[in-house]
Design a protein around this motif. Structure first.
Motif, PDB file in Angstrom:
ATOM      1  N   ASN A  53       0.831  -1.207   0.000  1.00  0.00           N
ATOM      2  CA  ASN A  53       0.000   0.000   0.000  1.00  0.00           C
ATOM      3  C   ASN A  53       0.863   1.253   0.000  1.00  0.00           C
ATOM      4  N   VAL A  54       1.891   1.241  -0.837  1.00  0.00           N
ATOM      5  CA  VAL A  54       2.868   2.326  -0.846  1.00  0.00           C
ATOM      6  C   VAL A  54       2.230   3.659  -1.215  1.00  0.00           C
ATOM      7  N   ASP A  55       1.323   3.643  -2.198  1.00  0.00           N
ATOM      8  CA  ASP A  55       0.704   4.910  -2.596  1.00  0.00           C
ATOM      9  C   ASP A  55      -0.106   5.510  -1.454  1.00  0.00           C
ATOM     10  N   THR A  56      -0.786   4.646  -0.699  1.00  0.00           N
ATOM     11  CA  THR A  56      -1.531   5.135   0.474  1.00  0.00           C
ATOM     12  C   THR A  56      -0.567   5.634   1.546  1.00  0.00           C
ATOM     13  N   LEU A  57       0.475   4.856   1.802  1.00  0.00           N
ATOM     14  CA  LEU A  57       1.451   5.216   2.827  1.00  0.00           C
ATOM     15  C   LEU A  57       2.096   6.566   2.543  1.00  0.00           C
ATOM     16  N   LEU A  58       2.478   6.794   1.282  1.00  0.00           N
ATOM     17  CA  LEU A  58       3.170   8.031   0.940  1.00  0.00           C
ATOM     18  C   LEU A  58       2.224   9.229   0.820  1.00  0.00           C
ATOM     19  N   SER A  59       0.932   8.958   0.909  1.00  0.00           N
ATOM     20  CA  SER A  59      -0.036  10.058   0.859  1.00  0.00           C
ATOM     21  C   SER A  59      -0.398  10.563   2.250  1.00  0.00           C
ATOM     22  N   LEU A  60       0.209   9.990   3.295  1.00  0.00           N
ATOM     23  CA  LEU A  60      -0.192  10.291   4.667  1.00  0.00           C
ATOM     24  C   LEU A  60       0.679  11.326   5.357  1.00  0.00           C
ATOM     25  N   GLN A  61       1.587  11.960   4.630  1.00  0.00           N
ATOM     26  CA  GLN A  61       2.439  12.995   5.219  1.00  0.00           C
ATOM     27  C   GLN A  61       1.885  14.373   4.850  1.00  0.00           C
ATOM     28  N   HIS A  62       1.465  15.111   5.856  1.00  0.00           N
ATOM     29  CA  HIS A  62       0.854  16.428   5.618  1.00  0.00           C
ATOM     30  C   HIS A  62       1.459  17.490   6.543  1.00  0.00           C
ATOM     31  N   PRO A  63       2.717  17.878   6.298  1.00  0.00           N
ATOM     32  CA  PRO A  63       3.302  18.967   7.096  1.00  0.00           C
ATOM     33  C   PRO A  63       2.440  20.220   7.002  1.00  0.00           C
ATOM     34  N   ARG A  64       2.451  21.005   8.056  1.00  0.00           N
ATOM     35  CA  ARG A  64       1.567  22.178   8.117  1.00  0.00           C
ATOM     36  C   ARG A  64       2.294  23.490   7.881  1.00  0.00           C
ATOM     37  N   THR A  65       3.603  23.412   7.671  1.00  0.00           N
ATOM     38  CA  THR A  65       4.364  24.636   7.418  1.00  0.00           C
ATOM     39  C   THR A  65       5.295  24.411   6.228  1.00  0.00           C
ATOM     40  N   GLN A  66       6.038  25.459   5.878  1.00  0.00           N
ATOM     41  CA  GLN A  66       7.030  25.369   4.811  1.00  0.00           C
ATOM     42  C   GLN A  66       8.423  25.059   5.354  1.00  0.00           C
ATOM     43  N   GLU A  67       8.525  24.824   6.662  1.00  0.00           N
ATOM     44  CA  GLU A  67       9.816  24.504   7.268  1.00  0.00           C
ATOM     45  C   GLU A  67      10.262  23.113   6.799  1.00  0.00           C
ATOM     46  N   PRO A  68      11.393  22.984   6.097  1.00  0.00           N
ATOM     47  CA  PRO A  68      11.836  21.683   5.572  1.00  0.00           C
ATOM     48  C   PRO A  68      12.009  20.605   6.647  1.00  0.00           C
ATOM     49  N   ALA A  69      12.431  20.987   7.841  1.00  0.00           N
ATOM     50  CA  ALA A  69      12.686  20.005   8.898  1.00  0.00           C
ATOM     51  C   ALA A  69      11.411  19.331   9.392  1.00  0.00           C
ATOM     52  N   GLU A  70      10.265  19.943   9.117  1.00  0.00           N
ATOM     53  CA  GLU A  70       9.019  19.364   9.613  1.00  0.00           C
ATOM     54  C   GLU A  70       8.758  17.988   8.997  1.00  0.00           C
ATOM     55  N   LEU A  71       9.182  17.776   7.765  1.00  0.00           N
ATOM     56  CA  LEU A  71       8.948  16.475   7.130  1.00  0.00           C
ATOM     57  C   LEU A  71       9.709  15.373   7.870  1.00  0.00           C
ATOM     58  N   SER A  72      10.939  15.661   8.306  1.00  0.00           N
ATOM     59  CA  SER A  72      11.693  14.674   9.091  1.00  0.00           C
ATOM     60  C   SER A  72      10.959  14.342  10.379  1.00  0.00           C
ATOM     61  N   PHE A  73      10.468  15.354  11.050  1.00  0.00           N
ATOM     62  CA  PHE A  73       9.722  15.173  12.295  1.00  0.00           C
ATOM     63  C   PHE A  73       8.472  14.336  12.045  1.00  0.00           C
ATOM     64  N   TYR A  74       7.791  14.636  10.951  1.00  0.00           N
ATOM     65  CA  TYR A  74       6.533  13.975  10.607  1.00  0.00           C
ATOM     66  C   TYR A  74       6.764  12.500  10.264  1.00  0.00           C
ATOM     67  N   VAL A  75       7.713  12.255   9.375  1.00  0.00           N
ATOM     68  CA  VAL A  75       7.967  10.886   8.916  1.00  0.00           C
ATOM     69  C   VAL A  75       8.507  10.008  10.045  1.00  0.00           C
ATOM     70  N   MET A  76       9.450  10.524  10.825  1.00  0.00           N
ATOM     71  CA  MET A  76      10.009   9.719  11.912  1.00  0.00           C
ATOM     72  C   MET A  76       8.943   9.398  12.967  1.00  0.00           C
ATOM     73  N   GLY A  77       8.036  10.308  13.186  1.00  0.00           N
ATOM     74  CA  GLY A  77       6.936  10.028  14.113  1.00  0.00           C
ATOM     75  C   GLY A  77       6.069   8.884  13.611  1.00  0.00           C
ATOM     76  N   GLN A  78       5.806   8.871  12.305  1.00  0.00           N
ATOM     77  CA  GLN A  78       5.004   7.795  11.738  1.00  0.00           C
ATOM     78  C   GLN A  78       5.764   6.471  11.749  1.00  0.00           C
TER      79      GLN A  78
END
Length: 304
Positions: A53-78
């Protein structure tokens, strides 16, 4: 030969036997198959993407700002949440095997638990690269969200023996979470299963320690401490129990490392600011980091 179909939602792909895989590799001269349109009911995906379910999995990251570091925080939490689920499942498997007296099988699964814990510990590495100024760039968007509210993490802690009815209250009023957390709270932990095993093998484990309300906070017992010490004094007499003691100690050690890494990462990124979940942040994490699973396994060493 008609193969059983593996169906995930609207897609379906044929399963393959070992013989069919060999025949296919022979037809392609060992080169990878890159055309999936002929064998698929729906050609909008690939078997790999569909299975995971890779397409579903990769659709679940929704950072709320433009700060690049937020994606690391988001993905590692998941990633941590997925590992909590894996560890919870494996720990419960070990518990059930110990209750069944299948120690060798339990030890085999504990190997995977410990390896998975190493991966969990490594998730703090990317997070530790987030600077204080980067974290400020998206922290406000967390609102009151906190890892304390993770129902999967709470179940994992309960399965290892750190029971707390108070912490379970975070999920009251949310039926789909509350039911799972309450079940984990009231179920015996893997340590309860280990003590029941020692009791069944003739160790001097008090009856009240193996027949108790499993939802209550565990209280260390000197008799259990002595029982583990006896196993350590003669490791060849009950080799499987000795190996179980060390395997559980490894699990507890890895978990303590994870908590310490959590503390140090938060301290580096946040300083002494209050946490989003209502705690004082680092001060609360430092207190929590002092907790030890399977306490008599550690204190028994003082008796040797």
């Amino acid at each position: 030969m008609i193969n059983e179909q593996m169906v995930h939602g609207p897609r379906a792909y044929q399963s393959l036997t070992e013989q069919e895989r060999r025949e296919r590799a022979a037809r392609t001269s060992g080169e990878p198959v890159l055309d999936f349109s002929s064998g698929a009911v729906c050609a909008t995906s690939t078997p790999y993407v569909d299975y995971h379910n890779v397409d579903t999995l990769l659709s679940l990251q929704h950072p709320r700002t433009q700060e690049p570091a937020e994606l690391s925080f988001y993905v590692m939490g998941q990633v941590q949440e997925l590992l909590f689920k894996l560890l919870f499942t494996e720990i419960n498997r070990v518990r059930d095997l110990l209750f069944a007296g299948q120690v060798d099988e339990a030890l085999w699964y504990l190997r995977r638990v410990e390896r998975s814990q190493r991966v969990l510990l490594a998730t703090w590495e990317p997070l530790s690269t987030i600077t204080a100024s980067e974290f400020v760039g998206f922290r406000d968007q967390l609102g009151t969200a906190s890892g304390i509210q993770s129902y999967m993490y709470r179940q994992l802690e309960f399965s290892l023996g750190n029971k707390s009815e108070e912490m379970a209250r975070a999920h009251q009023g949310i039926p789909r979470f509350q039911e799972q957390v309450d079940m984990a709270l009231r179920a015996p932990s893997v340590y309860d299963a280990a003590l029941a095993l020692l009791h069944s093998r003739g160790s001097a484990i008090p009856e009240e320690c193996v027949r108790r309300d499993f939802s209550l906070t565990y209280v260390p017992n000197s008799a259990i401490e002595r029982a583990w010490a006896d196993i350590y004094r003669e490791p060849h007499r009950s080799r499987d129990l000795y190996l179980l003691a060390e395997a559980l100690t490894d699990v507890g050690h890895q978990y303590s490392q994870w908590r310490s890494a959590h503390l140090l990462t938060v301290e580096r990124v946040l300083g002494n600011k209050p946490g989003t979940g209502g705690t004082m942040g680092v001060a609360w994490l430092r207190r929590i980091a002092e907790h030890r699973f399977f306490p008599e396994l550690l204190s028994a060493r003082s008796l040797l």
